[in-house]
Design a protein around this motif. Structure first.
Motif, PDB file in Angstrom:
ATOM      1  N   LEU A 155      24.870  50.184  42.904  1.00  0.00           N
ATOM      2  CA  LEU A 155      25.324  49.834  41.698  1.00  0.00           C
ATOM      3  C   LEU A 155      24.988  48.130  41.219  1.00  0.00           C
ATOM      4  O   LEU A 155      24.972  47.734  42.234  1.00  0.00           O
ATOM      5  CB  LEU A 155      26.771  49.762  41.514  1.00  0.00           C
ATOM      6  N   ALA A 156      24.198  48.368  40.370  1.00  0.00           N
ATOM      7  CA  ALA A 156      23.044  47.657  39.627  1.00  0.00           C
ATOM      8  C   ALA A 156      23.350  47.061  38.829  1.00  0.00           C
ATOM      9  O   ALA A 156      23.131  46.162  38.028  1.00  0.00           O
ATOM     10  CB  ALA A 156      21.679  48.450  39.761  1.00  0.00           C
ATOM     11  N   TYR A 157      23.594  47.402  37.601  1.00  0.00           N
ATOM     12  CA  TYR A 157      24.589  47.562  36.567  1.00  0.00           C
ATOM     13  C   TYR A 157      26.872  47.649  36.418  1.00  0.00           C
ATOM     14  O   TYR A 157      26.184  49.209  36.817  1.00  0.00           O
ATOM     15  CB  TYR A 157      24.339  47.815  34.898  1.00  0.00           C
ATOM     16  N   LEU A 158      26.999  47.057  36.380  1.00  0.00           N
ATOM     17  CA  LEU A 158      28.643  47.537  35.725  1.00  0.00           C
ATOM     18  C   LEU A 158      29.481  46.341  34.407  1.00  0.00           C
ATOM     19  O   LEU A 158      28.509  45.560  34.624  1.00  0.00           O
ATOM     20  CB  LEU A 158      29.333  46.553  37.372  1.00  0.00           C
ATOM     21  N   ASP A 159      29.814  46.895  33.492  1.00  0.00           N
ATOM     22  CA  ASP A 159      30.438  45.862  32.590  1.00  0.00           C
ATOM     23  C   ASP A 159      31.651  46.984  32.010  1.00  0.00           C
ATOM     24  O   ASP A 159      31.580  47.677  31.462  1.00  0.00           O
ATOM     25  CB  ASP A 159      29.503  46.785  31.546  1.00  0.00           C
ATOM     26  N   LEU A 160      32.671  45.748  32.557  1.00  0.00           N
ATOM     27  CA  LEU A 160      34.054  45.806  32.640  1.00  0.00           C
ATOM     28  C   LEU A 160      34.569  45.063  31.342  1.00  0.00           C
ATOM     29  O   LEU A 160      36.213  44.942  31.212  1.00  0.00           O
ATOM     30  CB  LEU A 160      34.946  46.314  33.977  1.00  0.00           C
ATOM     31  N   SER A 161      34.386  45.043  30.323  1.00  0.00           N
ATOM     32  CA  SER A 161      34.587  43.837  29.857  1.00  0.00           C
ATOM     33  C   SER A 161      35.153  44.176  28.156  1.00  0.00           C
ATOM     34  O   SER A 161      34.870  45.340  28.159  1.00  0.00           O
ATOM     35  CB  SER A 161      33.217  42.894  29.250  1.00  0.00           C
ATOM     36  N   SER A 162      35.914  43.319  27.843  1.00  0.00           N
ATOM     37  CA  SER A 162      36.349  44.131  26.865  1.00  0.00           C
ATOM     38  C   SER A 162      37.817  45.393  26.754  1.00  0.00           C
ATOM     39  O   SER A 162      37.257  46.564  25.998  1.00  0.00           O
ATOM     40  CB  SER A 162      35.966  44.377  25.211  1.00  0.00           C
ATOM     41  N   ASN A 163      38.642  45.332  27.789  1.00  0.00           N
ATOM     42  CA  ASN A 163      39.063  46.593  28.309  1.00  0.00           C
ATOM     43  C   ASN A 163      41.122  45.524  29.321  1.00  0.00           C
ATOM     44  O   ASN A 163      41.127  44.589  28.372  1.00  0.00           O
ATOM     45  CB  ASN A 163      38.978  46.887  29.616  1.00  0.00           C
ATOM     46  N   ASN A 164      41.775  46.739  29.279  1.00  0.00           N
ATOM     47  CA  ASN A 164      43.208  45.669  29.698  1.00  0.00           C
ATOM     48  C   ASN A 164      42.626  45.629  30.894  1.00  0.00           C
ATOM     49  O   ASN A 164      43.858  46.294  31.617  1.00  0.00           O
ATOM     50  CB  ASN A 164      44.119  46.462  28.582  1.00  0.00           C
ATOM     51  N   ASN A 176      28.031  39.115  37.454  1.00  0.00           N
ATOM     52  CA  ASN A 176      27.733  38.083  36.362  1.00  0.00           C
ATOM     53  C   ASN A 176      29.168  38.175  36.058  1.00  0.00           C
ATOM     54  O   ASN A 176      29.938  39.415  35.678  1.00  0.00           O
ATOM     55  CB  ASN A 176      27.190  38.300  34.864  1.00  0.00           C
ATOM     56  N   SER A 177      30.272  37.075  35.877  1.00  0.00           N
ATOM     57  CA  SER A 177      31.858  37.065  34.923  1.00  0.00           C
ATOM     58  C   SER A 177      31.103  37.731  34.222  1.00  0.00           C
ATOM     59  O   SER A 177      32.824  38.024  33.833  1.00  0.00           O
ATOM     60  CB  SER A 177      32.198  35.598  35.418  1.00  0.00           C
ATOM     61  N   SER A 178      30.763  38.039  33.056  1.00  0.00           N
ATOM     62  CA  SER A 178      30.461  38.148  31.509  1.00  0.00           C
ATOM     63  C   SER A 178      31.240  39.392  32.201  1.00  0.00           C
ATOM     64  O   SER A 178      31.668  39.988  30.643  1.00  0.00           O
ATOM     65  CB  SER A 178      29.017  38.111  30.874  1.00  0.00           C
ATOM     66  N   MET A 179      30.824  40.204  33.048  1.00  0.00           N
ATOM     67  CA  MET A 179      30.991  41.689  33.244  1.00  0.00           C
ATOM     68  C   MET A 179      32.037  41.969  32.830  1.00  0.00           C
ATOM     69  O   MET A 179      33.311  43.424  32.811  1.00  0.00           O
ATOM     70  CB  MET A 179      29.999  42.577  34.081  1.00  0.00           C
ATOM     71  N   TYR A 180      32.930  40.852  33.423  1.00  0.00           N
ATOM     72  CA  TYR A 180      35.382  40.985  33.434  1.00  0.00           C
ATOM     73  C   TYR A 180      35.568  40.681  32.187  1.00  0.00           C
ATOM     74  O   TYR A 180      36.360  40.979  32.509  1.00  0.00           O
ATOM     75  CB  TYR A 180      35.004  40.272  34.603  1.00  0.00           C
ATOM     76  N   GLU A 181      34.735  40.347  31.205  1.00  0.00           N
ATOM     77  CA  GLU A 181      35.854  38.920  30.409  1.00  0.00           C
ATOM     78  C   GLU A 181      36.682  39.710  29.735  1.00  0.00           C
ATOM     79  O   GLU A 181      35.787  41.073  29.483  1.00  0.00           O
ATOM     80  CB  GLU A 181      34.087  38.578  29.853  1.00  0.00           C
ATOM     81  N   GLY A 182      36.998  39.804  28.641  1.00  0.00           N
ATOM     82  CA  GLY A 182      37.871  40.225  27.537  1.00  0.00           C
ATOM     83  C   GLY A 182      38.979  41.431  28.316  1.00  0.00           C
ATOM     84  O   GLY A 182      40.043  41.255  27.513  1.00  0.00           O
ATOM     85  N   ASN A 183      39.905  40.587  29.822  1.00  0.00           N
ATOM     86  CA  ASN A 183      41.003  41.525  30.031  1.00  0.00           C
ATOM     87  C   ASN A 183      41.731  40.502  31.092  1.00  0.00           C
ATOM     88  O   ASN A 183      41.140  39.779  31.755  1.00  0.00           O
ATOM     89  CB  ASN A 183      39.571  41.905  31.625  1.00  0.00           C
ATOM     90  N   PRO A 184      42.662  40.065  29.827  1.00  0.00           N
ATOM     91  CA  PRO A 184      43.192  38.513  30.013  1.00  0.00           C
ATOM     92  C   PRO A 184      44.058  38.820  31.490  1.00  0.00           C
ATOM     93  O   PRO A 184      44.180  37.229  32.575  1.00  0.00           O
ATOM     94  CB  PRO A 184      44.278  38.360  28.773  1.00  0.00           C
ATOM     95  N   GLY A 185      44.644  40.118  32.365  1.00  0.00           N
ATOM     96  CA  GLY A 185      45.139  40.225  33.170  1.00  0.00           C
ATOM     97  C   GLY A 185      44.257  40.183  34.298  1.00  0.00           C
ATOM     98  O   GLY A 185      44.798  40.155  35.929  1.00  0.00           O
ATOM     99  N   LEU A 186      43.289  40.164  35.138  1.00  0.00           N
ATOM    100  CA  LEU A 186      41.806  39.838  35.474  1.00  0.00           C
ATOM    101  C   LEU A 186      41.518  38.681  36.150  1.00  0.00           C
ATOM    102  O   LEU A 186      42.184  37.402  35.355  1.00  0.00           O
ATOM    103  CB  LEU A 186      40.370  40.343  35.437  1.00  0.00           C
ATOM    104  N   CYS A 187      41.750  38.871  37.814  1.00  0.00           N
ATOM    105  CA  CYS A 187      41.492  37.264  38.089  1.00  0.00           C
ATOM    106  C   CYS A 187      40.822  37.656  39.341  1.00  0.00           C
ATOM    107  O   CYS A 187      40.627  38.922  39.736  1.00  0.00           O
ATOM    108  CB  CYS A 187      43.342  36.879  38.512  1.00  0.00           C
ATOM    109  N   GLY A 188      40.917  36.133  40.557  1.00  0.00           N
ATOM    110  CA  GLY A 188      39.527  36.856  41.700  1.00  0.00           C
ATOM    111  C   GLY A 188      38.546  36.676  41.143  1.00  0.00           C
ATOM    112  O   GLY A 188      37.671  36.657  39.693  1.00  0.00           O
ATOM    113  N   LEU A 189      37.500  36.305  42.499  1.00  0.00           N
ATOM    114  CA  LEU A 189      35.950  36.594  41.475  1.00  0.00           C
ATOM    115  C   LEU A 189      34.567  37.285  41.612  1.00  0.00           C
ATOM    116  O   LEU A 189      35.884  38.697  41.841  1.00  0.00           O
ATOM    117  CB  LEU A 189      35.294  36.195  43.997  1.00  0.00           C
TER     118      LEU A 189
END
Length: 918
Positions: free
Chosen positions: A789-798, A813-826
């Motif tokens: 996996l070289a590109y992952l974008d899970l942003s703007s989900n729940n 990059n952390s921006s690929m996980y942004e928009g998920n208020p319930g996510l945490c961790g590195l």
């Protein structure tokens, strides 16, 4: 008077005597001729040996005589004289069979395989045996070695298998041996060294192994004239072949040779052909000046380095092939002195030299020259006229510009000219079209040539002027032209097609120009068209209905125009279509269901950025060859069909490695020693080693967050893009079964629910974009096993809970996980509840994450296994303790087994010592 009468009588007597002598001579001559005739008739009437006749009939029984070539071999009284049978010869004195010409008695079909009878051994006087091109499908019979008088043995093309039998070494009189075109394997037997009379040997087209030097040392230096062992698996280096005094031809191409050539050849040689092409030979090339009889030197497609060697003394050289190596210099001018040279190929090297007229000064007979794909600079005097008349001139990627080279103006016999990527910044001179009236294939692509093109000469079959600065209206398409590439220019105006009833066109690329207006509805006469690219223009209107006549069409590209209307139903007739790109237009309507069944060869479908709406039909799942599906940026809705799992080309069990750009548009010479114009051009053309031409696929796709152009074989892409639509429902589980999938984009839709753990089984996945949806729940820990996996974008989900630790997931990059208020961790800065100062990263998942029921099942499976083993083990032990007879029998068995092993080892050690001492 008396004297006169005496003289007259004397003369009369003399004439009478002379006449009688002449008559006697004639009679004697006639008698002699009659006697000779009688003798000849007697010899012709001699019958063959009865035992040999019966042997021949037995041999016939084993041969599959498809064409009735042995019909004269009969057992009736009229056929008793086997010396009069076809396909054999007898000794005129003894009547013994000496020659059998049994080639090609059948079509080689192993379903009707022949057999070789051992009755052949009864033909003790056999000297010539030809069984070539019959289907035997067996090992070579060892009894061939018991034919003591055999001089000529031809077993080529017989489907023989296995190793070459040692018994062939008994044929001490053999001078001709041909075992080519079989399935022989293993090393060549050492018994070959007993064949001291060999002159011609052919082992080509097998799977023989071993070292070339060892083989040459086994063959007779004093008699060998021709050796062909092409297309096998030989390794090693080439020894000094000048030790073979009479060797004229040596062909060892298409093997695994990985050594060097001799630094020098000690003796002069009579060699006329030396072919070592398509191996892995390396090092510098030696001096060939002692090869004064050499006519053909084929060293292409190896790893030779250094400079082009001197060829002083090679006055007979006609063909010099050195392409596909790592040569860096052409300093010698000795090539220019080869007055008999006809073909010169130095292409596909790294030669960085400046060539002037002295390098080519005396090549009076040069007919073909290929120096493409080097860094050569041609610096010729403006008034120099070459002494040769070329038919082929290929200088692609050399430096000829900036002006159009005028030193070629007298080459009026040229039929193939390739000046692509030669840094020409000029217009085509008037003398070019006037002088080159025999040119058939012309490639001036990837330069900076400007001007207009009023017409394409009628004698041209293929023309490639792509990637230049041509402008003005398009020329009319000639009726006999088969390939036209005018893409990446500034041509403008409307497209006008010829109305001729017979059009030979198979390839047409007019993409990336300034063409406008409607696409003409006059494709009726282009039935041979295979490749059509009108993309990246300003065409408007509907896709014409007459496109249904393009029954051979394989690639259709209409991308980035202003077309509107529905997807044309006329394409249902184009059943050979494999690649369709109508993206970036204004097409509308639903995605037709008939695509799945009526276009069975489809491997790439691009409908992106149009106005398609509605749900996807289940019939799309019939596209078993599909590797690339782009439906992004439309108005599609509903659920994604679960049957997507049937797109088997993107699974390990499908056709994921199929090469789909293998459409043979043009056919060149099949001679593998004629490697002209191989490789791929910068535009869409590719020529294989066999000379066949195919055309590369081209498409825009969202890859790693950017729009990129893909060119090549889409069988290796395996991508699905459904982004920017209105799809709903849960994650399409059918897609999770496409195990060869490399790119998946579901972003900007309305998917919801959990991402299934099965996504971790897509080990080939390189791009995954699920952003801007309504996915929820945990991110599956199985995704840590997606190591490519070289590109992952899970942003703007729940998504919620901790981002699984391990694998690639913390590298993004952390921006690929942004928009998920319930996510945490590195890699997010938000810590999860209970996090320690230091977080231990577990190893990546193997993609086989299971639920609680599966965990409970596995737990009881392990417990049951342990209980079963314990019960069996202790049951046997307790039985032996309780039952005395069984216990004594068991230990007696162990004692006997130990004694037998001990005796066996001692005896074999003693035998080995005796052999070593002997």
């Amino acid at each position: 008077m008396v004297c006169v009468m005496v003289m007259r009588n004397a003369l009369l007597v003399w004439f009478l005597v002379f006449g009688m002598l002449c008559m006697g001579t004639i009679l004697l001559s006639s008698a002699s001729s009659e006697l000779d005739s009688n003798n000849t008739m007697v010899n012709n009437n001699n019958k063959c040996i009865e035992t040999e006749r019966l042997a021949l009939l037995d041999i016939k029984q084993g041969l599959a005589d498809t064409y009735g070539s042995l019909s004269s071999w009969g057992s009736s009284k009229d056929d008793e004289n086997c010396c009069q049978w076809s396909l054999l010869e007898c000794d005129s004195d003894t009547g013994h069979v000496t020659h059998l010409h049994l080639s090609s008695l059948n079509d080689g079909d192993t379903n009707d395989a022949s057999n070789i009878s051992s009755s052949l051994l009864l033909l003790r006087n056999l000297q010539y045996l030809d069984l070539s091109y019959n289907g035997f499908d067996i090992p070579i019979p060892s009894f061939f070695g018991s034919l003591p008088n055999l001089v000529h043995l031809d077993l080529s093309g017989c489907h023989f298998q296995g190793a070459i039998p040692d018994e062939l070494g008994n044929l001490s009189k053999l001078s001709f041996l041909d075992l080519s075109y079989n399935q022989l394997e293993g090393m060549i037997s050492n018994s070959v060294r007993n064949l001291s009379s060999l002159q011609t040997v052919d082992f080509s087209q097998n799977n023989l192994t071993g070292n070339l030097q060892d083989l040459l040392y086994m063959l007779p230096e004093a008699t060998l004239q021709t050796l062909s062992i092409s297309e096998n698996q030989l390794t090693g280096s080439l020894p000094d072949i000048t030790a073979f005094s009479f060797l004229e031809e040596l062909l060892v191409d298409y093997n695994q040779l990985n050594g060097f050539l001799p630094k020098e050849f000690k003796h002069k040689s009579v060699l006329t052909i030396l072919s070592l092409s398509n191996n892995y030979l390396r090092g510098s090339l030696p001096d060939f000046s002692g090869f004064s009889f050499l006519q053909g030197l084929y060293l292409n497609d190896n790893k030779f380095s250094g400079s082009v060697p001197d060829f002083d003394g090679c006055s007979a050289l006609e063909s010099l092939y050195l392409p596909g190596n790592q040569l860096t210099g052409w300093e010698t001018q000795s090539i220019g002195q080869l007055t008999n040279l006809v073909r010169l190929d130095l292409s596909r090297n790294s030669i960085n030299s400046t060539i002037n007229e002295h390098h080519l000064s005396e090549l009076y007979n040069l007919n073909q020259m290929n120096a493409s794909f080097n860094s050569l600079t041609f610096n010729m005097s403006s008034d120099w006229l070459p002494p040769f008349k070329l038919d082929h001139l290929l200088l692609a990627s050399c430096k000829l510009g900036p002006k159009f080279p005028i030193w070629i103006r007298n080459q009026t016999e040229i039929s193939l000219l390739d000046f692509s990527s030669t840094q020409i910044s000029d217009t085509i001179p008037m003398w070019f079209w006037d002088n080159f009236t025999k040119i058939i294939k012309l490639d001036l692509s990837s330069n900076k040539i400007s001007g207009t093109l009023s017409s394409i000469p009628l004698h041209i079959d293929e023309i490639n002027l792509s990637s230049n600065y041509f402008e003005g209206p398009l020329p009319r398409i000639p009726t006999i032209c088969s390939e036209i590439n005018l893409s990446h220019n500034n041509f403008s105006g409307e497209l006008v097609l010829s109305a001729a009833e017979v059009m030979s066109l198979r390839f047409l690329d007019l993409s990336h120009n300034l063409l406008f207006g409607e696409i003409p509805d006059s494709w009726k006469y282009f039935e041979d068209l295979i490749f059509l690219n009108l993309g990246n223009n300003n065409f408007s209107g509907r896709i014409p209905m007459s496109i249904r006549y393009l029954h051979s069409l394989n690639k259709l590209i209409l991308r980035n125009n202003k077309l509107y209307g529905e997807f044309p139903e006329s394409l249902r007739n184009c059943t050979e279509l494999g690649f369709v790109d109508v993206g970036l237009n204004g097409l509308s309507g639903t995605v037709p269901a008939w695509i799945g069944k009526d276009l069975p060869q489809l491997y790439a479908l691009v409908l992106k950025s149009n106005k398609f709406y509605g749900s996807l039909p289940d019939d799309l799942c019939y596209l078993s060859h599909l590797h690339f599906l782009d439906l992004s940026m439309n108005r599609l809705s509903g659920n994604v069909p679960q049957c997507f799992s049937r797109l088997i080309a993107m699974t390990n069990n499908g056709t994921g490695t199929t090469d789909h750009h293998n459409n043979r548009i043009l056919s060149a010479s099949s001679d593998r020693r004629n490697p002209y114009n191989r490789g791929c051009s910068k535009i869409t053309r590719c020529r294989s080693n066999s000379g066949d031409v195919s055309y590369l696929d081209e498409a825009l796709a969202g890859w790693k967050g950017k729009e990129r152009e893909f060119r090549g074989n889409f069988a290796s892409l395996n991508m699905i893009d459904l982004s920017s639509n209105k799809f709903t429902g849960e994650f399409p589980t059918g897609i999770a079964r496409l195990l060869d999938l490399k790119g998946l984009n579901l972003s900007r839709n309305q998917f919801y629910g959990k991402v299934p753990v099965q996504i971790g089984r897509l080990f080939e996945l390189e791009v995954l974009d699920l952003s801007s949806n309504n996915f929820s729940g945990d991110i599956p820990r199985s995704m840590t096993g997606l190591t490519f996996l070289a590109y992952l974008d899970l942003s703007s989900n729940n998504f919620s809970a901790r981002i699984p630790l391990g694998g690639q997931l913390q590298a993004f990059n952390s921006s690929m996980y942004e928009g998920n208020p319930g996510l945490c961790g590195l890699p997010l800065t938000k810590r999860c509840p209970g996090d320690k100062t230091r977080v231990e990263v577990p190893p990546p998942s193997n993609g086989n994450e299971v639920d609680e029921d599966e965990i409970l099942y596995e737990r009881w499976l392990y417990i049951s296994t342990a209980l079963g083993f314990s019960t069996s083990f202790w049951g046997i032990c307790v039985t032996l303790l309780v039952n005395r007879r069984w216990r004594h029998a068991y230990f007696l068995f162990l004692t006997n087994l130990k004694d037998q092993l001990y005796v066996f080892i001692i005896v074999h050690i003693a035998r080995l010592k005796v052999r070593l001492q002997g």
